[in-house]
Design an enzyme around this catalytic site. Structure first.
Site, PDB file in Angstrom:
ATOM      1  N   ARG A   1     -52.436  16.612  11.353  1.00 55.39           N
ATOM      2  CA  ARG A   1     -53.827  17.054  11.405  1.00 55.39           C
ATOM      3  C   ARG A   1     -54.033  18.299  10.556  1.00 55.39           C
ATOM      4  NH1 ARG A   1     -56.411  19.716  16.712  1.00 55.39           N
ATOM      5  NH2 ARG A   1     -54.784  21.200  16.148  1.00 55.39           N
TER       6      ARG A   1
ATOM      7  N   PHE B   1     -51.674  24.212  13.793  1.00 53.12           N
ATOM      8  CA  PHE B   1     -52.464  24.663  12.653  1.00 53.12           C
ATOM      9  C   PHE B   1     -53.622  25.547  13.097  1.00 53.12           C
ATOM     10  CE2 PHE B   1     -56.241  23.975  10.036  1.00 53.12           C
ATOM     11  CZ  PHE B   1     -55.799  24.289   8.771  1.00 53.12           C
ATOM     12  N   ASP B   2     -54.379  25.110  14.117  1.00 50.91           N
ATOM     13  CA  ASP B   2     -55.546  25.863  14.584  1.00 50.91           C
ATOM     14  C   ASP B   2     -55.156  27.268  15.026  1.00 50.91           C
ATOM     15  OD1 ASP B   2     -55.767  22.978  14.972  1.00 50.91           O
ATOM     16  OD2 ASP B   2     -57.742  23.382  15.809  1.00 50.91           O
ATOM     17  N   THR B   3     -54.115  27.330  15.866  1.00 58.20           N
ATOM     18  CA  THR B   3     -53.691  28.618  16.403  1.00 58.20           C
ATOM     19  C   THR B   3     -53.238  29.558  15.299  1.00 58.20           C
ATOM     20  OG1 THR B   3     -52.992  27.556  18.463  1.00 58.20           O
ATOM     21  CG2 THR B   3     -52.113  29.750  18.005  1.00 58.20           C
TER      22      THR B   3
ATOM     23  N   LEU C   1     -56.154  30.976  13.349  1.00 59.65           N
ATOM     24  CA  LEU C   1     -56.919  31.994  14.070  1.00 59.65           C
ATOM     25  C   LEU C   1     -56.150  33.303  14.189  1.00 59.65           C
ATOM     26  CD1 LEU C   1     -58.493  29.841  16.916  1.00 59.65           C
ATOM     27  CD2 LEU C   1     -59.637  30.757  14.896  1.00 59.65           C
TER      28      LEU C   1
END
Length: 415
Positions: A85, A195-197, A200
């Site tokens: 992703r 990836f998201d973490t 951020l």
């Protein structure tokens, strides 16, 4: 093929590019895209594109995506030959011609009414990134206790280990400005669920503005996400990013508010604000410095008396301690103000030397033949007593950001 070749050249450039990464979603993809397209067409004031990022699906998902691309002018289907992703989002976002980039899960668990509040601060230039949060008081969330526990525990880990201040790292509903993505994404290593973490955390450490939007969220009971494997991979990612931040390996200085004037531009590069992380780094440096001091004291003591040996060993250990804390604990690199920091560190040395010299003097008033082990014991105790004061002085006085000059201040003022 290069990522830029994914994009068409004969369509109007959109303001917002909504990316939906999918893997074997032949059943849910078409209803999701049609529902999203209807919402954007009727309730969204900006031009848009919906990009389907197929992560090497093995079912009929690619065919469904192509059919949707033919059905709607605003839909683009992209086929990637590798799973991940994060890899898909990075490739599409870096290639997009839209100024605002969005990501959402294919199950549309997040209410679409939150989409406009998500992107509006980015379009206006107020914020750099925006995230949907299921953990604010005004969020309305329907999900099982297992996922609730996992999500809250994970965010607690992020707060404790990486000093994260955002409330929800895992909600599949995020947006980023394209100019920010161009600078930030090359630093993000994870290509899967972490990836998201990572995105951020790096953005927050670079002092970029993260806007949080409370969302309505309904859990998808048929989700194929492996919670155990995802949690394990996320913990590995937390360790990797934490180590990189501690060692100063990430060049976050080039991300620190690079898109306009901001009072925070006056801060020292690489000065992290997290108290917990600073305490951890200070403790590690302190243990190494104490070992160095004891070794130097033992060496000097063979040739001189206890007071001179203590002063020499403490002076050398303090110089090393200040340099190590400057770089590792407080993340300050480069030569700027290095001599000033060392000079201030010598004042801290004076405090520690006063305590240790007094402890040695008190020991030898009890007897002139005090053993070396007793000298080392009182020196360790004296250094421990000075440690708390040393950390407070480092944090509040030495390694602080310089205040920006007030308007009117300058060489020509009388202040």
């Amino acid at each position: 093929m290069p990522a830029r070749e994914f994009l068409p050249t004969d369509r109007d450039e959109p303001v917002v590019d909504v990316v939906i990464p999918v893997y074997n979603e032949e059943q849910d993809l078409a209803p999701c895209v049609r529902r999203l397209h209807a919402h954007l067409t009727t309730a969204f004031p900006y031009t848009f594109r919906i990009t389907i990022a197929d992560n090497a699906s093995t079912d009929t998902t690619p065919g469904v995506a192509r059919a949707l691309e033919e059905e709607f002018d605003e839909v683009l289907a992209v086929r990637l030959d590798r799973k991940g992703r994060g890899r898909a989002l990075s490739a599409i976002w870096l290639a997009s011609d839209a100024p605002v980039l969005v990501y959402m899960d294919v199950d549309l668990s997040t209410g679409l009414n939150a989409l406009l509040p998500l992107v509006a601060p980015l379009i206006s230039g107020h914020s750099d990134l925006a995230i949907g949060s299921r953990l604010t008081r005004s969020s309305r969330v329907v999900r099982g206790p297992k996922r609730e526990l996992v999500s809250r525990a994970y965010n607690l880990i992020l707060r404790g280990s990486l000093a994260a201040r955002f409330s929800d790292a895992q909600c599949g509903f995020k947006a980023i400005r394209a100019d920010v993505a161009q600078r930030l994404l090359p630093l993000v290593e994870d290509t899967a669920w972490f990836f998201d973490t990572e995105l951020l955390v790096l953005a927050e450490r670079a002092d970029l503005r993260i806007h949080e939007v409370p969302v309505d969220w309904v859990d998808d009971p048929d989700s194929s996400v492996d919670l155990l494997r995802t949690a394990t991979d996320d913990l590995k990612g937390v360790w990797r990013v934490g180590r990189a931040l501690t060692t100063g390996r990430l060049p976050l200085d080039r991300l620190r508010r690079p898109f306009g004037d901001d009072p925070r531009d006056g801060e020292l590069d690489q000065v992290p604000a997290g108290l917990a992380r600073q305490l951890l780094g200070f403790t590690a440096v302190g243990v190494a410095s104490t070992a160095l001091f004891l070794a130097l004291y033992t060496l000097c003591r063979q040739a001189t008396g206890p007071q001179l040996a203590n002063a020499l060993a403490l002076l050398l250990a303090t110089l090393a301690n200040t340099a190590a804390n400057r770089r590792l604990t407080f993340g300050v690199r480069g030569r700027a103000r290095a001599l000033r920091h060392q000079a201030q560190g010598l004042l801290v040395f004076a405090v520690g030397w006063t305590l240790s010299a007094g402890a040695l003097a008190a020991l030898h008033t009890l007897g002139t033949a005090a053993p070396r082990s007793a000298e080392l014991a009182v020196l360790i105790a004296a250094n421990l007593a000075a440690t708390v004061l040393r950390f407070l002085l480092f944090r509040a006085w030495i390694f602080t950001a310089p205040r920006p000059p007030a308007q009117g201040d300058g060489p020509g003022t009388g202040n």
